[in-house]
Design an enzyme around this catalytic site. Sequence first.
Site, PDB file in Angstrom:
ATOM      1  N   HIS A  94      10.055  33.568  -3.797  1.00  0.00           N
ATOM      2  CA  HIS A  94      10.174  32.490  -4.773  1.00  0.00           C
ATOM      3  C   HIS A  94      11.181  31.468  -4.250  1.00  0.00           C
ATOM      4  CE1 HIS A  94       7.918  35.177  -7.283  1.00  0.00           C
ATOM      5  NE2 HIS A  94       8.851  36.095  -7.169  1.00  0.00           N
ATOM      6  N   GLU A 111      15.024  37.143  -9.717  1.00  0.00           N
ATOM      7  CA  GLU A 111      14.509  38.199 -10.575  1.00  0.00           C
ATOM      8  C   GLU A 111      15.063  39.569 -10.195  1.00  0.00           C
ATOM      9  OE1 GLU A 111      10.262  38.609 -10.196  1.00  0.00           O
ATOM     10  OE2 GLU A 111      10.325  38.529  -8.016  1.00  0.00           O
ATOM     11  N   HIS A 169       9.380  39.904  -0.532  1.00  0.00           N
ATOM     12  CA  HIS A 169       9.207  41.190  -1.190  1.00  0.00           C
ATOM     13  C   HIS A 169       7.744  41.410  -1.560  1.00  0.00           C
ATOM     14  CE1 HIS A 169       9.862  38.274  -4.440  1.00  0.00           C
ATOM     15  NE2 HIS A 169       9.275  39.111  -5.280  1.00  0.00           N
ATOM     16  N   ARG A 191       3.038  32.811  -1.053  1.00  0.00           N
ATOM     17  CA  ARG A 191       2.547  34.002  -0.378  1.00  0.00           C
ATOM     18  C   ARG A 191       2.584  33.825   1.138  1.00  0.00           C
ATOM     19  NH1 ARG A 191      -1.160  32.910  -4.437  1.00  0.00           N
ATOM     20  NH2 ARG A 191      -1.002  34.313  -6.235  1.00  0.00           N
TER      21      ARG A 191
END
Length: 310
Positions: A94, A111, A169, A191
Amino acid sequence: MDKFYRIQPIYEERIWGGQKIREKFHYQTDLQNIAEAYHVIAIPGHLDNLVEGENIPLSQFYQQHRDLFDCDADALPVRLVTACADGKLSVHLHPTDAYGLAHDQMRGKIEGGFALTDSDAEVEFMIGHTAQSMEELKSKVENGEWDTLLRKVKGKATDFTHTPIGTLHAESGDGSVIMVAYSTNGDVTYRLYDYDRNDPKRPLNIQGVLDNIRIPDDEIRPYPVTPYQSKGCLIYDYYSKPKEYVGKRIKTTPNARYQQEEFMFILCLEGETAINGMKIKPGETLFVPAHSSELIFDQAADLCILSYLD
């Protein structure tokens, strides 16, 4: 008496989605699967929970009732999601808020999360990478050297994993476990690798990854959180940092009590209880305004708390 508000969840299906969320929370939907349930998100024109009784989206509720949140953020700053994977998610990251807003008109996200399981088994987490320079990273990507590029670390199934901006991740699952994820209120994902699925709805954004990736990124590890007792609550303090998010988990006993000055979103994971007389059951979320009086839980329950510090 303090007024609490119910927040309606939003469901989304994915190519990797499982059925566990639907089964556990008894959600009714025509979707083929519920890969993600958004319990708290407020992104206008994208994903925006409805506030029951007010009949307005959460983003608008935040702007119209800033006194109930008592924080300085110009928009609701946090979000809460559960996810269930029956397959592999992409390898992704992100971006920073500035980059996400400039390129995709939406913020990135910081996050962290944990698996909703009682298992203490050792599991493998894919977080970070092995490249020590941009040149090494590009070479491994161009040659498809994913096994040596992607960093895999061991931890317990119940460990918490915090994922900063720019951290590569990925997750995978067999559909049997629900993940709980706290984060800042963004939804941009870039991605790097999607296991050659070549799905036009899931484009790669290698340049976005290269512009945001942390190098090196070989130190982040999942970590255990030891709970403590207070007023009949077993409290897990997973993460707390100003301007990011506060993530907690509370397991209550009958007549347990809890209080904090900051606003809270409370998601029920297990058990049915009433919070100061307002009932909540698994899969439901309540918003508790800032500076509310002490919360009293009439029954045992397993609850997530999402909050924020200026």
